[in-house]
Write a protein that holds these residues in place. Structure first.
Motif, PDB file in Angstrom:
ATOM      1  N   GLN A  46      23.164   8.939  -1.826  1.00  0.00           N
ATOM      2  CA  GLN A  46      22.604   7.713  -2.394  1.00  0.00           C
ATOM      3  C   GLN A  46      21.233   7.416  -1.780  1.00  0.00           C
ATOM      4  O   GLN A  46      20.309   7.021  -2.490  1.00  0.00           O
ATOM      5  CB  GLN A  46      23.543   6.542  -2.158  1.00  0.00           C
ATOM      6  N   ASN A  47      21.084   7.635  -0.487  1.00  0.00           N
ATOM      7  CA  ASN A  47      19.790   7.415   0.162  1.00  0.00           C
ATOM      8  C   ASN A  47      18.740   8.392  -0.359  1.00  0.00           C
ATOM      9  O   ASN A  47      17.576   8.030  -0.532  1.00  0.00           O
ATOM     10  CB  ASN A  47      19.928   7.516   1.678  1.00  0.00           C
ATOM     11  N   THR A  48      19.167   9.622  -0.625  1.00  0.00           N
ATOM     12  CA  THR A  48      18.247  10.611  -1.190  1.00  0.00           C
ATOM     13  C   THR A  48      17.826  10.186  -2.595  1.00  0.00           C
ATOM     14  O   THR A  48      16.642  10.262  -2.944  1.00  0.00           O
ATOM     15  CB  THR A  48      18.913  12.000  -1.236  1.00  0.00           C
ATOM     16  N   TYR A  49      18.776   9.726  -3.383  1.00  0.00           N
ATOM     17  CA  TYR A  49      18.463   9.266  -4.734  1.00  0.00           C
ATOM     18  C   TYR A  49      17.484   8.102  -4.677  1.00  0.00           C
ATOM     19  O   TYR A  49      16.533   8.044  -5.458  1.00  0.00           O
ATOM     20  CB  TYR A  49      19.743   8.854  -5.457  1.00  0.00           C
ATOM     21  N   MET A  56       5.491   1.499   0.173  1.00  0.00           N
ATOM     22  CA  MET A  56       5.629   0.058  -0.037  1.00  0.00           C
ATOM     23  C   MET A  56       6.908  -0.258  -0.829  1.00  0.00           C
ATOM     24  O   MET A  56       7.595  -1.233  -0.539  1.00  0.00           O
ATOM     25  CB  MET A  56       4.417  -0.501  -0.799  1.00  0.00           C
ATOM     26  N   LEU A  57       7.214   0.573  -1.811  1.00  0.00           N
ATOM     27  CA  LEU A  57       8.397   0.324  -2.632  1.00  0.00           C
ATOM     28  C   LEU A  57       9.701   0.643  -1.911  1.00  0.00           C
ATOM     29  O   LEU A  57      10.756   0.113  -2.271  1.00  0.00           O
ATOM     30  CB  LEU A  57       8.318   1.142  -3.925  1.00  0.00           C
ATOM     31  N   SER A  58       9.632   1.494  -0.896  1.00  0.00           N
ATOM     32  CA  SER A  58      10.865   1.852  -0.183  1.00  0.00           C
ATOM     33  C   SER A  58      11.485   0.623   0.473  1.00  0.00           C
ATOM     34  O   SER A  58      12.705   0.553   0.635  1.00  0.00           O
ATOM     35  CB  SER A  58      10.609   2.946   0.848  1.00  0.00           C
ATOM     36  N   GLY A  59      10.677  -0.357   0.820  1.00  0.00           N
ATOM     37  CA  GLY A  59      11.196  -1.604   1.368  1.00  0.00           C
ATOM     38  C   GLY A  59      12.023  -2.391   0.367  1.00  0.00           C
ATOM     39  O   GLY A  59      12.802  -3.272   0.747  1.00  0.00           O
ATOM     40  N   MET A  60      11.868  -2.084  -0.893  1.00  0.00           N
ATOM     41  CA  MET A  60      12.606  -2.770  -1.945  1.00  0.00           C
ATOM     42  C   MET A  60      14.119  -2.561  -1.794  1.00  0.00           C
ATOM     43  O   MET A  60      14.906  -3.443  -2.124  1.00  0.00           O
ATOM     44  CB  MET A  60      12.132  -2.235  -3.307  1.00  0.00           C
ATOM     45  N   PHE A  61      14.510  -1.410  -1.264  1.00  0.00           N
ATOM     46  CA  PHE A  61      15.928  -1.109  -1.138  1.00  0.00           C
ATOM     47  C   PHE A  61      16.504  -1.493   0.222  1.00  0.00           C
ATOM     48  O   PHE A  61      17.706  -1.423   0.418  1.00  0.00           O
ATOM     49  CB  PHE A  61      16.180   0.377  -1.395  1.00  0.00           C
ATOM     50  N   GLU A  62      15.635  -1.844   1.165  1.00  0.00           N
ATOM     51  CA  GLU A  62      16.137  -2.233   2.477  1.00  0.00           C
ATOM     52  C   GLU A  62      16.887  -3.552   2.352  1.00  0.00           C
ATOM     53  O   GLU A  62      16.449  -4.470   1.680  1.00  0.00           O
ATOM     54  CB  GLU A  62      14.996  -2.360   3.477  1.00  0.00           C
ATOM     55  N   LEU A 113      13.888   7.947  -6.365  1.00  0.00           N
ATOM     56  CA  LEU A 113      13.607   6.876  -7.312  1.00  0.00           C
ATOM     57  C   LEU A 113      12.325   6.140  -6.948  1.00  0.00           C
ATOM     58  O   LEU A 113      11.489   5.882  -7.818  1.00  0.00           O
ATOM     59  CB  LEU A 113      14.785   5.898  -7.363  1.00  0.00           C
ATOM     60  N   THR A 114      12.133   5.845  -5.676  1.00  0.00           N
ATOM     61  CA  THR A 114      10.906   5.150  -5.277  1.00  0.00           C
ATOM     62  C   THR A 114       9.683   6.035  -5.485  1.00  0.00           C
ATOM     63  O   THR A 114       8.623   5.547  -5.881  1.00  0.00           O
ATOM     64  CB  THR A 114      10.966   4.659  -3.813  1.00  0.00           C
ATOM     65  N   GLU A 115       9.823   7.345  -5.252  1.00  0.00           N
ATOM     66  CA  GLU A 115       8.713   8.262  -5.520  1.00  0.00           C
ATOM     67  C   GLU A 115       8.371   8.268  -7.007  1.00  0.00           C
ATOM     68  O   GLU A 115       7.197   8.286  -7.385  1.00  0.00           O
ATOM     69  CB  GLU A 115       9.048   9.668  -5.052  1.00  0.00           C
ATOM     70  N   THR A 116       9.394   8.257  -7.851  1.00  0.00           N
ATOM     71  CA  THR A 116       9.174   8.240  -9.296  1.00  0.00           C
ATOM     72  C   THR A 116       8.515   6.940  -9.730  1.00  0.00           C
ATOM     73  O   THR A 116       7.577   6.947 -10.532  1.00  0.00           O
ATOM     74  CB  THR A 116      10.503   8.447 -10.050  1.00  0.00           C
ATOM     75  N   TYR A 117       8.990   5.824  -9.201  1.00  0.00           N
ATOM     76  CA  TYR A 117       8.341   4.534  -9.498  1.00  0.00           C
ATOM     77  C   TYR A 117       6.873   4.582  -9.100  1.00  0.00           C
ATOM     78  O   TYR A 117       5.993   4.170  -9.865  1.00  0.00           O
ATOM     79  CB  TYR A 117       9.020   3.393  -8.738  1.00  0.00           C
ATOM     80  N   ALA A 118       6.598   5.064  -7.904  1.00  0.00           N
ATOM     81  CA  ALA A 118       5.215   5.117  -7.412  1.00  0.00           C
ATOM     82  C   ALA A 118       4.349   6.011  -8.293  1.00  0.00           C
ATOM     83  O   ALA A 118       3.210   5.649  -8.626  1.00  0.00           O
ATOM     84  CB  ALA A 118       5.198   5.612  -5.972  1.00  0.00           C
TER      85      ALA A 118
END
Length: 100
Positions: free
Chosen positions: A61-64, A42-48, A68-73
């Motif tokens: 950058q895409n890997t980071y 769900m959070l991955s859409g935040m960067f789209e 980052l989204t995994e860490t947030y989750a």
């Protein structure tokens, strides 16, 4: 047709959840992992749709962003989450009771 005999707990054990935990603790861990993966998606859409910054839109950058989204989750889940883990845990425990 091949049938696979597995339970949520046997699947969870194969994914690094410790076998020395009680069934309830295993269910809690598996449910939290599920919630974390769900939140990450769900959070991955935040960067789209975000524009390129000074570093461009590179693979690194895409890997980071993914990390980052995994860490947030993970952090959201550790701090109580959004309630998915509780529901999943109840279902896992009730599924185990039915199997016995």
């Amino acid at each position: 047709m091949t049938t696979v005999n597995s339970t949520p707990f046997s699947i969870a054990q194969n994914h690094g959840i410790q076998a020395n935990l009680s069934k309830e603790e295993q269910a809690r861990q598996a449910a939290q992992e599920f919630e974390s993966v769900f939140l990450s998606q769900m959070l991955s859409g935040m960067f789209e749709g975000t524009g390129q910054d000074e570093f461009g839109d590179s693979y690194a950058q895409n890997t980071y962003r993914s990390l980052l989204t995994e860490t947030y989750a993970d952090e959201i889940t550790k701090s109580g989450g959004i309630g998915i883990a509780d529901s999943v845990m109840r279902e896992l425990l009730s599924a185990q009771e039915v199997e016995q």
